[in-house]
Design an enzyme around this catalytic site. Sequence first.
Site, mmCIF file in Angstrom:
data_model
loop_
_atom_site.group_PDB
_atom_site.id
_atom_site.type_symbol
_atom_site.label_atom_id
_atom_site.label_comp_id
_atom_site.label_asym_id
_atom_site.label_seq_id
_atom_site.Cartn_x
_atom_site.Cartn_y
_atom_site.Cartn_z
ATOM 1 N N ASP A 26 0.617 -1.278 0.004
ATOM 2 C CA ASP A 26 -0.019 -0.045 0.118
ATOM 3 C C ASP A 26 0.813 1.400 0.030
ATOM 4 O O ASP A 26 0.433 2.330 -0.028
ATOM 5 C CB ASP A 26 -0.995 -0.074 1.173
ATOM 6 C CG ASP A 26 -0.646 0.188 2.489
ATOM 7 O OD1 ASP A 26 0.719 -0.164 2.545
ATOM 8 O OD2 ASP A 26 -1.182 0.245 3.512
ATOM 9 N N SER A 27 2.199 0.986 -0.038
ATOM 10 C CA SER A 27 3.226 2.280 -0.175
ATOM 11 C C SER A 27 2.813 2.840 -1.721
ATOM 12 O O SER A 27 3.300 3.955 -1.747
ATOM 13 C CB SER A 27 4.538 1.671 -0.171
ATOM 14 O OG SER A 27 4.644 0.427 -1.131
ATOM 15 N N ASP A 51 -1.007 -6.177 0.289
ATOM 16 C CA ASP A 51 -1.397 -5.471 1.392
ATOM 17 C C ASP A 51 -2.932 -5.256 1.546
ATOM 18 O O ASP A 51 -3.483 -4.774 0.551
ATOM 19 C CB ASP A 51 -0.754 -3.935 1.733
ATOM 20 C CG ASP A 51 0.606 -3.954 2.134
ATOM 21 O OD1 ASP A 51 0.932 -5.033 2.851
ATOM 22 O OD2 ASP A 51 1.455 -2.994 2.154
ATOM 23 N N LYS A 109 -1.080 -9.277 3.265
ATOM 24 C CA LYS A 109 -0.156 -8.713 4.380
ATOM 25 C C LYS A 109 -1.022 -7.802 5.388
ATOM 26 O O LYS A 109 -1.922 -6.815 4.772
ATOM 27 C CB LYS A 109 1.019 -7.886 4.002
ATOM 28 C CG LYS A 109 1.853 -7.419 5.038
ATOM 29 C CD LYS A 109 3.223 -7.089 4.819
ATOM 30 C CE LYS A 109 3.462 -6.072 3.839
ATOM 31 N NZ LYS A 109 3.184 -4.809 4.459
ATOM 32 N N GLU A 146 -1.119 -5.284 8.694
ATOM 33 C CA GLU A 146 -0.338 -4.404 9.833
ATOM 34 C C GLU A 146 -1.161 -4.410 11.192
ATOM 35 O O GLU A 146 -2.266 -4.371 11.336
ATOM 36 C CB GLU A 146 -0.305 -3.129 9.517
ATOM 37 C CG GLU A 146 0.514 -2.915 8.079
ATOM 38 C CD GLU A 146 0.673 -1.431 7.938
ATOM 39 O OE1 GLU A 146 0.179 -0.370 9.072
ATOM 40 O OE2 GLU A 146 1.239 -0.788 6.793
ATOM 41 N N GLU A 148 9.239 -4.105 10.415
ATOM 42 C CA GLU A 148 9.836 -2.628 9.495
ATOM 43 C C GLU A 148 10.383 -1.945 10.793
ATOM 44 O O GLU A 148 9.649 -1.505 11.796
ATOM 45 C CB GLU A 148 8.637 -2.286 9.044
ATOM 46 C CG GLU A 148 8.691 -0.605 8.593
ATOM 47 C CD GLU A 148 7.936 -0.222 7.593
ATOM 48 O OE1 GLU A 148 6.968 -1.000 7.008
ATOM 49 O OE2 GLU A 148 8.168 0.919 6.954
HETATM 50 O O1 KIV Z 1 3.511 -1.039 1.494
HETATM 51 C C1 KIV Z 1 4.814 -1.576 1.454
HETATM 52 O O2 KIV Z 1 5.701 -1.161 0.418
HETATM 53 C C2 KIV Z 1 5.355 -2.270 2.695
HETATM 54 C C3 KIV Z 1 6.593 -2.461 2.738
HETATM 55 C C4 KIV Z 1 7.406 -1.229 2.854
HETATM 56 C C5 KIV Z 1 7.048 -3.415 3.691
HETATM 57 O O3 KIV Z 1 4.539 -2.570 3.501
HETATM 58 NA NA NA Z 2 2.436 -1.488 3.394
#
Ligand code: KIV
Ligand code: NA
Length: 266
Positions: free
Chosen positions: A45-46, A84, A112, A114, A181
């Site tokens: 989600d980056s 994510d 993934k 969080e 992280e």
């Molecule tokens: O969203 C993302 O790119 C991430 C990584 C930084 C682990 O969660």
């Molecule tokens: Na992320």
Amino acid sequence: MPDVTVTTLQEMKQKGDKITMLTAYDATFARAACQAGVEVLLVGDSLGMVVQGNDSTLPVTVQEMAYHTACVKRGNQGALLVTDLPFESGASAQQLHADAVAVMKAGAHMVKLEGGAWLAEPIARLAQIGVPVCAHLGLTPQAVNLFGGYKVQGRGDAQARQLRADAIALEQAGAAMLLLECVPSELAAEISQAVKIPVIGIGAGAATDGQVLVVHDMLGLSLTGRVPKFVKNFMEGQGSVQGAFEAYVKAVKDGSFPAAEHGFSA
Ligand code: KIV
Ligand code: NA
């Protein structure tokens, strides 16, 4: 099924072969990463920051995550595809469940999430319906407003104890992988030893079972001009993106990345 599965990653951990992971948001970069030997692609989600230009990951929708997952899937060649679940998926247990199903249908092989030990129940429920989960601990960017900035997590005895306990609780709940992280390198090393599931680090030192970077960061691209300490520019000394990906894979595999300077102390 992809060539790289959860079983492959478990075997790599057991053998001490480092796992390489990179973010990918489109087909072309996904293909290039695969051709360089990257085992795991993360539709992070980056993308809310590096693709959409937002100042955090919070605005990203599950539809956008599914769209980019489908794009990456078309370029993927055998890597395990992790997607994510965005901030909005946390609205309720039902929402989380439905969104996990949506990104799996779009082509993800793992989702993934969080968060800490409170995710034990959703992780167990997702495992029951066949969805492997990577638990993301430490600096969880969706909680940036709670943390008061992008800060190292797990410093000091109390925080370190909490992080260790969260990791173990989530492994017991059925998490298939763990991502750490921005946590002190020593703590990440301890956690990697303490759990049987593969642990991937970003700003977590060299002792984790694998590494991940945001692809824009490792290509030396920055929208904001702020480059985190854990980032290395792999374009340096390379004439192509393909070369940079290959240099990253080689450096993770031979243990030269991350160096001590990329990590954090307790
Ligand atoms: O969203 C993302 O790119 C991430 C990584 C930084 C682990 O969660
Ligand atoms: Na992320």
